[in-house]
Design an enzyme around this catalytic site. Structure first.
Site, PDB file in Angstrom:
ATOM      1  N   HIS A  50       0.824  -1.215   0.000  1.00  0.00           N
ATOM      2  CA  HIS A  50       0.000   0.000   0.000  1.00  0.00           C
ATOM      3  C   HIS A  50       0.857   1.264   0.000  1.00  0.00           C
ATOM      4  O   HIS A  50       1.950   1.290   0.580  1.00  0.00           O
ATOM      5  CB  HIS A  50      -0.912   0.009   1.232  1.00  0.00           C
ATOM      6  N   SER A 339      -3.867  -5.854   7.849  1.00  0.00           N
ATOM      7  CA  SER A 339      -3.448  -4.957   6.772  1.00  0.00           C
ATOM      8  C   SER A 339      -3.191  -3.561   7.345  1.00  0.00           C
ATOM      9  O   SER A 339      -3.964  -3.110   8.193  1.00  0.00           O
ATOM     10  CB  SER A 339      -4.538  -4.896   5.707  1.00  0.00           C
ATOM     11  N   CYS A 452       0.329 -31.358 -13.862  1.00  0.00           N
ATOM     12  CA  CYS A 452       1.695 -31.473 -13.326  1.00  0.00           C
ATOM     13  C   CYS A 452       1.774 -32.164 -11.968  1.00  0.00           C
ATOM     14  O   CYS A 452       2.849 -32.642 -11.596  1.00  0.00           O
ATOM     15  CB  CYS A 452       2.382 -30.111 -13.275  1.00  0.00           C
TER      16      CYS A 452
HETATM   17  C1  LIG Z   1      -7.885 -10.905   3.371  1.00  0.00           C
HETATM   18  C2  LIG Z   1      -6.590 -10.211   3.691  1.00  0.00           C
HETATM   19  C3  LIG Z   1      -6.037  -9.290   2.812  1.00  0.00           C
HETATM   20  C4  LIG Z   1      -4.863  -8.627   3.122  1.00  0.00           C
HETATM   21  N1  LIG Z   1      -4.284  -7.827   2.187  1.00  0.00           N
HETATM   22  C5  LIG Z   1      -3.122  -7.189   2.489  1.00  0.00           C
HETATM   23  C6  LIG Z   1      -2.479  -6.370   1.515  1.00  0.00           C
HETATM   24  O1  LIG Z   1      -2.872  -6.309   0.364  1.00  0.00           O
HETATM   25  N2  LIG Z   1      -1.395  -5.668   1.905  1.00  0.00           N
HETATM   26  C7  LIG Z   1      -0.905  -5.721   3.164  1.00  0.00           C
HETATM   27  O2  LIG Z   1       0.042  -5.008   3.464  1.00  0.00           O
HETATM   28  N3  LIG Z   1      -1.439  -6.550   4.083  1.00  0.00           N
HETATM   29  C8  LIG Z   1      -2.527  -7.281   3.770  1.00  0.00           C
HETATM   30  N4  LIG Z   1      -3.088  -8.136   4.672  1.00  0.00           N
HETATM   31  C9  LIG Z   1      -2.428  -8.307   5.957  1.00  0.00           C
HETATM   32  C10 LIG Z   1      -1.249  -9.265   5.864  1.00  0.00           C
HETATM   33  O3  LIG Z   1      -1.597 -10.401   5.145  1.00  0.00           O
HETATM   34  C11 LIG Z   1      -0.803  -9.610   7.272  1.00  0.00           C
HETATM   35  O4  LIG Z   1      -0.516  -8.413   7.948  1.00  0.00           O
HETATM   36  C12 LIG Z   1       0.422 -10.493   7.328  1.00  0.00           C
HETATM   37  O5  LIG Z   1       0.338 -11.570   6.460  1.00  0.00           O
HETATM   38  C13 LIG Z   1       0.585 -10.994   8.762  1.00  0.00           C
HETATM   39  O6  LIG Z   1       1.708 -11.807   8.831  1.00  0.00           O
HETATM   40  P1  LIG Z   1       2.075 -12.580  10.155  1.00  0.00           P
HETATM   41  O7  LIG Z   1       3.427 -13.107   9.956  1.00  0.00           O
HETATM   42  O8  LIG Z   1       1.827 -11.702  11.339  1.00  0.00           O
HETATM   43  O9  LIG Z   1       0.982 -13.726  10.279  1.00  0.00           O
HETATM   44  P2  LIG Z   1       0.924 -15.172   9.578  1.00  0.00           P
HETATM   45  O10 LIG Z   1       1.260 -15.108   8.170  1.00  0.00           O
HETATM   46  O11 LIG Z   1      -0.395 -15.757   9.946  1.00  0.00           O
HETATM   47  O12 LIG Z   1       2.082 -15.968  10.308  1.00  0.00           O
HETATM   48  C14 LIG Z   1       1.986 -16.466  11.613  1.00  0.00           C
HETATM   49  C15 LIG Z   1       2.608 -17.840  11.624  1.00  0.00           C
HETATM   50  O13 LIG Z   1       2.691 -18.306  12.954  1.00  0.00           O
HETATM   51  C16 LIG Z   1       2.485 -19.704  12.944  1.00  0.00           C
HETATM   52  N5  LIG Z   1       2.100 -20.102  14.291  1.00  0.00           N
HETATM   53  C17 LIG Z   1       0.956 -19.804  14.939  1.00  0.00           C
HETATM   54  N6  LIG Z   1       0.969 -20.340  16.181  1.00  0.00           N
HETATM   55  C18 LIG Z   1       2.151 -20.979  16.318  1.00  0.00           C
HETATM   56  C19 LIG Z   1       2.736 -21.728  17.369  1.00  0.00           C
HETATM   57  N7  LIG Z   1       2.111 -21.928  18.537  1.00  0.00           N
HETATM   58  N8  LIG Z   1       3.963 -22.273  17.184  1.00  0.00           N
HETATM   59  C20 LIG Z   1       4.616 -22.093  15.996  1.00  0.00           C
HETATM   60  N9  LIG Z   1       4.084 -21.392  14.954  1.00  0.00           N
HETATM   61  C21 LIG Z   1       2.875 -20.833  15.120  1.00  0.00           C
HETATM   62  C22 LIG Z   1       1.392 -19.879  11.907  1.00  0.00           C
HETATM   63  O14 LIG Z   1       1.333 -21.194  11.417  1.00  0.00           O
HETATM   64  C23 LIG Z   1       1.781 -18.862  10.856  1.00  0.00           C
HETATM   65  O15 LIG Z   1       2.570 -19.418   9.832  1.00  0.00           O
HETATM   66  C24 LIG Z   1      -4.240  -8.850   4.374  1.00  0.00           C
HETATM   67  C25 LIG Z   1      -4.776  -9.805   5.242  1.00  0.00           C
HETATM   68  C26 LIG Z   1      -5.918 -10.510   4.889  1.00  0.00           C
HETATM   69  C27 LIG Z   1      -6.437 -11.581   5.780  1.00  0.00           C
END
Ligand SMILES: Cc1cc2nc3c(=O)[nH]c(=O)nc-3n(C[C@H](O)[C@H](O)[C@H](O)COP(=O)(O)OP(=O)(O)OC[C@H]3O[C@@H](n4cnc5c(N)ncnc54)[C@H](O)[C@@H]3O)c2cc1C
Length: 502
Positions: A50, A339, A452
């Site tokens: 963004h 997001s 594939c």
């Molecule tokens: C519909 C949607 C659209 C979005 N669009 C955008 C966008 O266009 N641009 C943008 O900037 N952001 C966007 N976002 C936000 C963005 O996707 C998130 O901010 C980001 O992916 C969060 O990453 P994370 O690493 O915090 O979470 P996650 O990717 O969920 O990673 C957390 C990880 O922790 C692991 N985990 C959980 N519990 C444990 C445990 N007890 N032990 C070990 N591992 C564990 C999980 O398996 C997971 O892999 C969007 C989100 C959504 C849902």
């Protein structure tokens, strides 16, 4: 097992933090409960970097998005991740919408964005000829971009591994150990990891991890459903098109993806289960109709996939939580990263690195974090057949050096066996069909793996030297083959009159 720092969660946030901290002489372990990184929210989102006009600059969301956006060009160049700064348009139809576009522009300018522009008429339709003809105005933000969120996450993790981070997959944090209000370990399904610092980047589950340290907030999953169209529609839109945002979300967008598909979505509604990634008939309809308000002629016949992602919405709070715990020393929460979390990831990682320095001082006042002299900033360039379609002589030279690059395993996405073997042996290796798909796109095309998948399965089995029956789609309990056909026939006691030998 021992580590200086344990990061819980291999999403884009955990992987960004791991890479950033791998600049220092630290023994770092990242644990991920699934069989690969990028298996949570970081694989199911819009993939938009963004521009930064939405969130208020007083919030962490606003500040970190603005700081991160310009970092993506160099980062993606270093990590060899495709990134296109195609710009975004927020679409308005009425005078009331124009007022909202002006508010967004004002907020963006307060945030420091200089190149926002409200456009109308011919200029707007020259940029987007297929827009709804009733469109009157748009807020144009040239600095918005598109990326593959899972490829970005995997590349960050790969780079972290090259720089010494240990990634433990299928390793789930179950509890933490403390002594005199100081972190001393993480209890996992594979045993205890002794550590004085834990970084909680567990996405949707960050509230459950935080609870073990005494910190309390509640995450409510907010679902967003999407639909993906075939590549032949890559030119239907040129920019990321948003409707006027609401309080709950930025609305149902229409955008090209960085791999030339067309993506529409997401809707936004609360669900009970943190693992509920189902798509629904009602959701598909809502997304399709929402997107048609921006682009009326959508090619529903060329829809190739639908999927959903879950936002980690913190109850009663509209901002990220990025701070050291006030309850115990050595525990850092990086939670509620909805997001624009993907867009903010590089700046979040830098912020966490700053917090870690303070935490380390608290734990041991004389300890300093030392930069490593040998930090490797970039991943090597790797040839991909899809990038050489108009450079056949150059590809031929690559094939002459390694014949595996001459065997095409995915016709839709133009992927060679050489690329697949690389994915199986890269720093964070692929072990399942979906892990291959996210790294090299085999199975992401029009046939969605119909052709594939058997080949990919066979190569995985041969290369990993394990039975085809053990190859999974995405880790534990997702085996693809049930039994050998001959064994099945034997078990069923079926007798053929004239046995056919193939
Ligand atoms: C519909 C949607 C659209 C979005 N669009 C955008 C966008 O266009 N641009 C943008 O900037 N952001 C966007 N976002 C936000 C963005 O996707 C998130 O901010 C980001 O992916 C969060 O990453 P994370 O690493 O915090 O979470 P996650 O990717 O969920 O990673 C957390 C990880 O922790 C692991 N985990 C959980 N519990 C444990 C445990 N007890 N032990 C070990 N591992 C564990 C999980 O398996 C997971 O892999 C969007 C989100 C959504 C849902």
């Amino acid at each position: 097992m021992k580590a200086d720092v344990v990061i819980i969660g291999g999403g884009v946030i955990g992987a960004s933090i791991a890479r950033e901290l791998s600049r220092y002489s630290l023994n770092i372990i990242l644990i991920e409960k699934e069989d690969d990184v990028a298996m949570g929210t970081s694989k199911g989102n819009s993939g938009i970097i963004h521009a930064g006009y939405n969130a208020d600059f007083k919030t962490l969301k606003g500040r970190l998005n603005i700081k991160s956006n310009p970092m993506f060009d160099k980062l993606c160049q270093d990590l060899k991740v495709r990134y296109k700064r195609i710009g975004s348009l927020v679409i308005g139809f009425t005078e009331e919408d124009l007022g909202k576009l002006r508010e967004l522009k004002k907020n963006g300018e307060k945030n420091g964005l200089k190149n926002l522009e409200i456009i109308a008429g011919d200029k707007l339709f020259r940029l987007e000829p297929n827009l709804n003809p009733q469109t009157k105005y748009a807020l144009y933000a040239p600095s918005a971009g598109i990326i593959s969120p899972y490829k970005f996450t995997i590349a960050l993790a790969d780079n972290a591994v090259i720089n010494g981070v240990k990634v433990l997959l299928e390793t789930e944090a179950k509890d933490i150990r403390t002594e005199k209000r100081q972190v001393c370990g993480v209890v996992t399904n594979r045993g205890l990891i002794e550590t004085r610092v834990i970084i909680n980047a567990a996405g949707l589950y960050a509230d459950e991890i935080a609870k073990t340290s005494g910190d309390s907030f509640k995450i409510i999953p907010l679902k967003g459903e999407y639909q993906l169209f075939d590549k032949q529609w890559r030119n239907l839109v040129n920019h990321i098109l948003f409707p006027i945002p609401t309080k709950l979300s930025k609305g149902i967008l229409v955008t090209p993806t960085v791999h030339d598909n067309l993506l529409i979505g997401p809707n936004s509604y609360r669900v009970k289960e943190k693992g509920d990634l189902s798509t629904t008939r009602a959701g598909i309809k809502e997304v399709y109709e929402g997107a048609r308000k921006l682009i009326p002629h959508l090619p529903h016949q060329d829809l190739i996939n639908s999927f959903a992602g879950l936002r980690a919405d913190i109850e009663g709070r509209d901002d990220f939580i990025i701070e050291a715990s006030k309850k115990i020393r050595g525990f850092i929460n990086v939670a509620g990263i909805e997001s624009p979390g993907l867009s903010s990831a590089p700046a979040i990682a830098e912020m966490v690195s700053g917090i870690l320095k303070e935490v380390v001082k608290e734990i041991s006042p004389r300890l300093e974090l030392d930069y490593k002299d040998d930090f490797i900033e970039a991943l090597p360039e790797q040839p991909k057949f899809a990038d050489y379609l108009d450079k056949t002589d150059e590809w031929q030279e690559i094939v002459e050096k390694d014949a595996d690059y001459g065997e095409i395993i995915c016709r839709c996405e133009k992927v060679s066996k050489g690329e697949m073997l690389r994915a199986i042996h890269q720093p964070l290796p692929a072990r399942s069909l979906d892990a291959i798909k996210r790294r090299i796109r085999a199975g992401m095309g029009r046939c969605q793996g119909g052709f594939c998948s058997p080949k990919v399965l066979k190569i995985l089995s041969e290369e990993l030297k394990i039975s085809p029956l053990s190859i999974t789609k995405k880790g534990k309990s997702s085996e693809i083959l049930k039994t050998k056909t001959k064994d099945m026939i034997k078990e069923a006691g079926v007798k053929f009159k004239n046995e056919v030998r193939v």
